[in-house]
Design a protein around this motif. Structure first.
Motif, short mmCIF file in Angstrom:
data_model
loop_
_atom_site.label_atom_id
_atom_site.label_comp_id
_atom_site.label_asym_id
_atom_site.label_seq_id
_atom_site.Cartn_x
_atom_site.Cartn_y
_atom_site.Cartn_z
N ALA A 149 0.90 -1.19 -0.09
CA ALA A 149 0.05 -0.22 -0.01
C ALA A 149 1.02 1.26 -0.09
N GLN A 150 0.10 2.41 -0.20
CA GLN A 150 1.12 3.55 -0.11
C GLN A 150 1.78 3.90 1.08
N GLY A 151 3.21 3.76 1.08
CA GLY A 151 3.76 3.99 2.51
C GLY A 151 3.96 2.64 3.17
N VAL A 152 3.53 1.42 2.96
CA VAL A 152 3.61 0.31 3.49
C VAL A 152 4.24 -0.95 2.81
N SER A 153 5.25 -1.49 3.29
CA SER A 153 5.68 -2.74 2.81
C SER A 153 5.95 -3.75 3.55
N VAL A 154 6.08 -5.23 3.33
CA VAL A 154 6.16 -6.28 3.88
C VAL A 154 7.43 -6.71 3.36
N ASP A 155 8.36 -7.10 4.47
CA ASP A 155 9.85 -7.48 4.33
C ASP A 155 10.22 -8.86 4.74
N MET A 156 10.62 -9.81 3.96
CA MET A 156 11.03 -11.12 4.25
C MET A 156 12.63 -11.19 3.91
N GLY A 157 13.33 -11.89 4.92
CA GLY A 157 14.92 -12.27 4.50
C GLY A 157 15.38 -13.23 5.43
N PHE A 158 16.48 -13.67 4.89
CA PHE A 158 17.39 -14.55 5.43
C PHE A 158 18.45 -13.92 5.97
N GLN A 159 19.16 -14.03 6.91
CA GLN A 159 20.30 -13.22 7.62
C GLN A 159 21.19 -14.13 8.21
N TYR A 160 22.66 -14.01 8.05
CA TYR A 160 23.73 -14.54 8.70
C TYR A 160 24.61 -13.80 9.44
N SER A 161 24.72 -14.04 10.82
CA SER A 161 25.55 -12.85 11.50
C SER A 161 26.44 -13.83 12.18
N ARG A 162 27.65 -13.14 12.76
CA ARG A 162 28.60 -13.97 13.41
C ARG A 162 29.03 -12.56 14.43
N PHE A 163 29.05 -13.08 15.85
CA PHE A 163 29.12 -11.95 16.75
C PHE A 163 29.63 -12.72 18.10
N GLU A 164 30.31 -11.82 18.52
CA GLU A 164 30.72 -12.22 20.13
C GLU A 164 29.90 -12.16 21.26
N ILE A 165 29.71 -13.38 22.19
CA ILE A 165 28.49 -13.37 23.25
C ILE A 165 29.08 -13.87 24.30
N ASP A 166 28.71 -13.34 25.39
CA ASP A 166 28.92 -14.04 26.88
C ASP A 166 27.63 -14.68 27.42
N PHE A 167 27.99 -16.02 27.48
CA PHE A 167 26.72 -16.83 27.97
C PHE A 167 27.35 -17.71 29.21
#
Length: 185
Positions: A149-167
């Motif tokens: 619609a005017q001013g509205v979109s649906v967005d779908m995607g696949f994403q890969y990320s690598r990051f540091e994490i403290d667990f």
């Protein structure tokens, strides 16, 4: 001034704060280190600049996992440069362009409305190297946006990320795969 047919050019103009700059997504993810559960994360983004088919977004992602055994809250902030309609680079041969064939196979009757994109992720995450220090984040994504619609979109995607994490007081790199779906306003 007279120009030969087909000689007109359209120049890209930088657009700051373009139409539909805000995005809100829900992500379903799987990680290689940390909680081994498939969980849902929320993210919000803002498009600050668009230049032709290129755009630069800033995205904040929040992930939380609370169980009787552990508690993990992850905050990520990253830049997300994207190249929209990257398939259009295959606009040859003239009689049956490859990009039109790919669009028809992938999107069927929505081929003219779909905006496929490829992007990069560069930023940081907290907690990172330990419970109170940040860590780095990088990755990539591929997806499609459908204006509905005017001013509205649906967005779908696949994403890969690598990051540091403290667990559980242990720091390591994690690989994360996300499937995101959301809206852009």
């Amino acid at each position: 001034m007279v120009s030969p047919p087909g000689a007109s050019a359209i120049e890209a103009v930088p657009v700051f704060f373009p139409l539909r700059p805000f995005s809100f997504d829900v992500s379903f993810n799987q990680r290689s280190f940390g909680p081994q559960l498939r969980v849902i994360a929320a993210q919000a983004g803002f498009t600050a600049l668009r230049y032709g088919p290129l755009e630069v977004r800033t995205v904040y992602q929040y992930y939380s996992n609370h169980t009787p055994i552990s508690k993990t809250d992850q905050n990520s902030l990253y830049l997300n440069p994207r190249w929209n309609n990257f398939i259009d680079v295959l606009d040859f041969p003239r009689h049956k362009p490859i990009n039109r064939i790919i669009r028809h196979l992938l999107f069927g009757p929505l081929e003219d409305r779909a905006v496929p994109y490829v992007g990069a992720l560069i930023g940081g995450t907290l907690p990172g190297r330990d419970a109170l220090s940040p860590g780095y984040l990088y990755g990539g994504q591929v997806g499609v946006r459908f204006p509905v619609a005017q001013g509205v979109s649906v967005d779908m995607g696949f994403q890969y990320s690598r990051f540091e994490i403290d667990f559980k007081s242990k720091s390591d790199l994690t690989d994360q795969w996300l499937f995101t779906i959301g809206i852009r306003l």
